[in-house]
Design an enzyme around this catalytic site. Structure first.
Site, PDB file in Angstrom:
ATOM      1  CD  GLU B 285      -2.962  -1.174   2.287  1.00 33.94           C
ATOM      2  OE1 GLU B 285      -2.671  -0.599   3.336  1.00 33.94           O
ATOM      3  OE2 GLU B 285      -4.035  -1.767   2.111  1.00 33.94           O
ATOM      4  CG  ASP B 364      -7.704  -5.121   5.505  1.00 34.95           C
ATOM      5  OD1 ASP B 364      -7.031  -5.443   6.498  1.00 34.95           O
ATOM      6  OD2 ASP B 364      -7.910  -3.946   5.180  1.00 34.95           O
ATOM      7  CD  GLU B 392      -9.891  -0.923   8.420  1.00 37.15           C
ATOM      8  OE1 GLU B 392      -8.971  -1.521   9.005  1.00 37.15           O
ATOM      9  OE2 GLU B 392      -9.783  -0.437   7.279  1.00 37.15           O
TER      10      GLU B 392
END
Lengths: 670, 670
Positions: B285, B364, B392
């Site tokens: 990333e 993820d 998240e």
């Protein structure tokens, strides 16, 4: 003697006023005469400075108010005959020898000067009768959505794509950098703009104070703009009496509130004698307004109008009022209806110095919208029509999208038998564009977006003008001595760019389908389940919003004849607005003879192909202009093409997956 | 003598260590003995301070290392017998009179103390043989994704939902506020966590300097945490030799680079003698890594490992490596494959002090993922399994979502006949959670999210533990003297909350369908046309990602037997992972007997109904606990319910519009 003129600050693009724009004039002998001299006329100084700069550069001569009988044969006489507020002028060349510009007001003289510059050599050829040139629209305004403090989400310029603010830097007015602002005023005057609102209609905390303890900063900017006859306006928060004055209320019918505004306004005019007035976004998207006190928009606007009236100031009251906390499940509510529903009942209730500022379409500056039905529906209210030069929904100055044809279509539209939109705006109101300018060296980020600003100013002067002619004007000024190949190339790139953009983005007037928040790039369902009221209702069978009276939200019925009827039925509704007004099946056949689904595929493939061609044309123009300008546009074309392909593939894939109908030509869809 | 213990800073919630947690112990007579005293053992001081605080509060007594034959009959003897690094201890009550805790290392003594506190009165009842208690997993770690400087997009704590950072404030370590950090260390030790990485794995500019010129700040934090035996780790940027050292390269095979790291590491250990090591997110990333120099992850990790080896430090090298610039049009690329494809070829190439840190699932931290096939596929590499305590993708601490059952499922999963995930992690590696803690008074934003932190620590100690038993432990400690009604209510609210969350969000393992960027709330197509590799491929006929070997991306073949076979076919694939592994039609019949589309509708209606019930249960618990805690949770339940309804209606509407199949029960879908 050093030149008193604002030399363009270092590194700034001259846009449509390169030195060569004044070559014809600058090589001639010019007389500037101020007959019947009385009061002060600072714009005569500006006119003189402009001519002096030009003749210094190109070998002509300028004379002011000579003794009678000096015997010089002038090529050009610029004459101010009075002290009126008129902006018009008379231009002629009756004797075939001397071109004359005569104005009764100093602004007219300035516009006459720029007119002569635009004519170039033609100004000094032949013999022609005096012609009256005057703006059709009195207020030709740019609204800057500039914040003083950089907003954590929206940045310094809300929906700005040309860098930071031209007016504000490091938390205050630019001060010694105002040379740039003066140069900006010059560009605006040269295309006819005469008013600027210097801060965002969403008035945040720091910006609220511009009205009171920070008015001196506004005055600084105002002086810089005033050199070119531009009036300054200020966006204010309706809650100012509370947040600035410490009052317990901002109720427009409260005498203490009225008194507060009267005093605040008096101080504003002391600081800025020629101040234009206030711009207000009230009860909209979270901004405070009169609703909190059970008062109407008319109550709110009239209270501010009363404070401004002694100074001939104006309130620009925005009609962009709707419920932005809508429930997407509720198909009865229609955001498109909101402005009309809110404001039409108030017609006749607004004070004479209130101008209702209406976005040109009922939604929010989509690439294709019908004209707002509010325009023409309030005959007893002054109207300003607002367009968006900043390309929020039209490529954000990374895509070429010349909006002249769109604006021209809007301005020529006739809400009913009678006046056009342009004529309605001219009738005591104005035309307003949200500015596309920032502190970028090219002013507008994308160098070709300068054409939007120029075209807006010129259309505001003359709403019926042929936009193609204005584009030619812009090309002629911006690219002096351009070869025919360059002119043709620029036309090829710009002319159809709005329709190209329309092709590869949201189809048939349905709008939106953009990434939420920043609004760049496609997201078909991005706003579909949101509170913003911007839906397409696509399912496996069809798409579009039924806004008919018979079976839909009734929005079509807000129009006068003939449009209510035209829009009511899919049979008569123009193709380009079909999905705005109707929910139809994917196999519905358009007037073009194509099905809706095939139209979607075809336009998206065509749109990208058009961008590819425009990019090639641009590449072929290398060497015909300033390399920096060419490179900047070339670089943006890469992004435009990438983005256009993304739009094409996402839109096509979305509808293929949903409809199951393949492309008749078997092109790749994912 | 004033109590030397860290009193909980004012206004902070005591979480699972309210004073009452020490009541049983505090009312007894305790002997603390350090036999064979040598070297220093600061944790013995901590143990003493804890007991002294408790007896001062509850009337017991504490004695240290008495002269022989003092004749006091102790209820509890806490004895440190050596100076080993062992964390285990022996606890018994052989004589039915004195409870004994014996540890050969000081950390073991501390854990023994908290064990006795957890037992409460049971610690002092009956007669039982000595039992050895020791952690199954050596490294039980929390990674804080905390930034020192507030990041303009990600905020101070990346993916943090509990306020700002606990460690960093106003651009530096909290300094005098480290009392809070010490209190945090105490909470962590009480649930068995022994390592903390104090900054974000995305290492930004300011944070890069923690490694060198700002190491003193890390040392401050480390001292505060060290009071409870917590080791400090640091996230570092692979580009450090360039950005901090001014070298022209960060090539891991460059001797100058190696020397730079060796020197930097030497200085780190001078400042922090018990430093744990580095955490690295490389070539992921946008973070820099060895790929830039044509080197492998093993080259990169081993270079850092060499620098750390002299001090017994460890590199946690994250395996979260994938192409985040994927073309959504290309269905051959599969992000799920990436970690395995990148790392399996490197098995056996990593230095002994490198731990490969692998997310538990291949994507993820979605609410449902299969276990990563990388786990178990690298027998010659030390493995840490990473889970995400910060929610998240599981409600961002606005929703109740107790993750114990999910983590337990992961840890009990057996990649092949042989070891479970928990056992694999125990074998020389560790368990890591991304922290859910910030400077919020309740530590975790949502007070019930404390249960996630506690459960993680206890599962890391004993991966095979029954999560329900750990939840009971947490309830018992956090709500001392809870009535049965309160205990039952808390269980009812928490027990099934993960499955409830799963029901009302993305169905059948397909994942994503969240708002891009911030990841809160539904957006079915939010990531569908993006470069992130997170697609569902829904069309009008069906949905899911074909990851079979036979017809799909081949991902299923990364698993060992039996799972490769189980996942390969829709017939054997578990329902809850069906859409992760297969693209099926909406009328595909699940093992449950329902069609996919009806399953979607049913679970979404059920999920919301379950939230409604949980909210009612919570309301009924008012008066049974601290009002502030009750109010905070009650307020979050309002948001959870609003959000769950939004999920239900958007997901159901999306699939109704796409499939055209109505709900069998005729419930409202829009």
């Amino acid at each position: 003697m050093p030149l008193p003129l604002p030399v363009l600050p270092e590194g700034l693009d001259p846009a449509w006023l390169p030195p060569e724009a004044f070559r014809s004039l600058g090589s001639r002998r010019t007389l500037i005469r101020w007959s019947g001299r009385r009061g002060s006329a600072p714009l005569v100084e500006t006119v003189h400075d402009e001519v002096a700069d030009a003749v210094a550069r190109f070998g002509g001569r300028v004379v002011r108010d000579p003794e009678p009988g000096d015997g010089i044969p002038y090529d050009l006489v610029l004459e101010l005959t009075g002290a009126s507020g008129d902006e018009g002028f008379v231009c002629g060349r009756e004797d075939g020898t001397t071109t004359t510009v005569t104005a009764s007001g100093q602004r007219g003289l300035l516009y006459g000067l720029f007119h002569v510059a635009r004519l170039g050599e033609d100004a000094f050829r032949g013999e022609w009768a005096p012609e009256v040139l005057q703006p059709a629209v009195a207020v030709r305004m740019l609204d800057h959505w500039d914040n003083v403090a950089v907003h954590p989400v929206m940045g310094q310029v809300e929906r700005g794509y040309a860098g930071g603010s031209l007016f504000w830097a490091d938390g205050r007015a630019r001060g010694e950098l105002l040379g740039r602002v003066r140069a900006y005023g010059r560009l605006l005057a040269a295309c006819g703009i005469n008013a600027v609102a210097v801060n965002n209609v969403n008035v945040h905390e720091a910006e609220a104070h511009l009205l009171t303890d920070r008015i001196a900063e506004v005055a600084e900017i105002s002086r810089a703009l005033g050199r070119y006859g531009i009036r300054t306006h200020l966006s204010v928060t309706f809650a100012a009496p509370m947040v600035l004055g410490g009052l317990p209320s901002a109720d427009p019918l409260d005498e203490a509130v009225q008194a507060w505004w009267a005093e605040a306004t008096e101080r504003v005019y002391k600081a800025i004698p020629g101040f234009g007035g206030y711009v207000v976004k009230a009860d909209s998207e979270g901004q405070p307004g009169p609703f909190a006190y059970g008062r109407s928009h008319a109550d709110g606007a009239n209270m501010l109008a009363a404070a401004l009236a002694p100074y001939n100031g104006t309130v620009h009251w925005r009609a962009f009022v709707y419920n932005h906390r809508q429930d997407w499940r509720d198909r009865a509510t229609d955001r498109a209806r909101a402005a009309y529903d809110h404001f039409v009942p108030l017609d006749g209730h607004f004070a004479p110095n209130v101008v209702l500022q209406v976005k040109h379409g009922p939604m929010d500056f989509q690439v294709r919208e019908p004209v707002s039905p509010l325009i023409g529906a309030m005959p007893r209210t002054r109207l300003a029509v607002e367009v968006q030069a900043t390309q929020e929904y039209t490529g954000q100055q990374r895509h070429v999208c010349w909006l002249g044809p769109m604006w021209s279509e809007v301005l020529r539209f006739r809400p009913e038998a009678g006046s056009s939109v342009g004529e309605l705006a001219a009738h005591g109101g104005g035309l307003v564009a949200v500015s596309n300018v920032g502190d970028d060296p090219f002013w507008t980020g994308h160098p070709l977006a300068q054409a939007n600003l120029y075209t807006f100013g010129r259309l505001a002067w003359q709403p019926g003008a042929d936009p193609g002619r204005l584009l030619d004007e812009w090309i002629g000024l911006t690219f002096p001595d351009a070869s025919q190949r360059l002119v043709d190339g620029l036309r090829a790139v710009l002319d159809g760019s709005w329709r190209t953009y329309e092709k590869y983005t949201a189809p048939l007037g349905v709008g939106w389908m953009v990434q939420p928040g920043h609004h760049y790039g496609p997201s078909v369902d991005g706003y579909e389940y949101s509170p913003w009221g911007t839906y397409h209702f696509a399912d496996r069978d069809g798409i579009g919003v039924d806004r008919s009276v018979a079976t839909g939200t009734g929005y079509a019925g807000q129009y006068a004849k003939p449009w209510a009827g035209v829009y009511e039925s899919p049979d008569t509704c123009p193709d380009e607005l079909l999905l705005f007004f109707h929910h139809v099946s994917y196999d519905h056949v358009l007037h073009s003879g194509k099905t809706v689904i095939q139209h979607i595929y075809d336009t998206h493939f065509e749109g990208v192909a058009e961008v590819e061609r425009a990019r090639e044309v641009w590449a072929s123009l290398a060497g015909l202009m300033d390399p920096a300008r060419h490179a900047r546009v070339a670089e943006r074309f890469e992004e435009q093409l990438r983005s256009a392909r993304e739009w094409r593939d996402q839109i096509n894939s979305y509808f293929l997956r949903k409809s199951g109908v393949g492309d008749a030509h078997g092109r790749p869809i994912y």
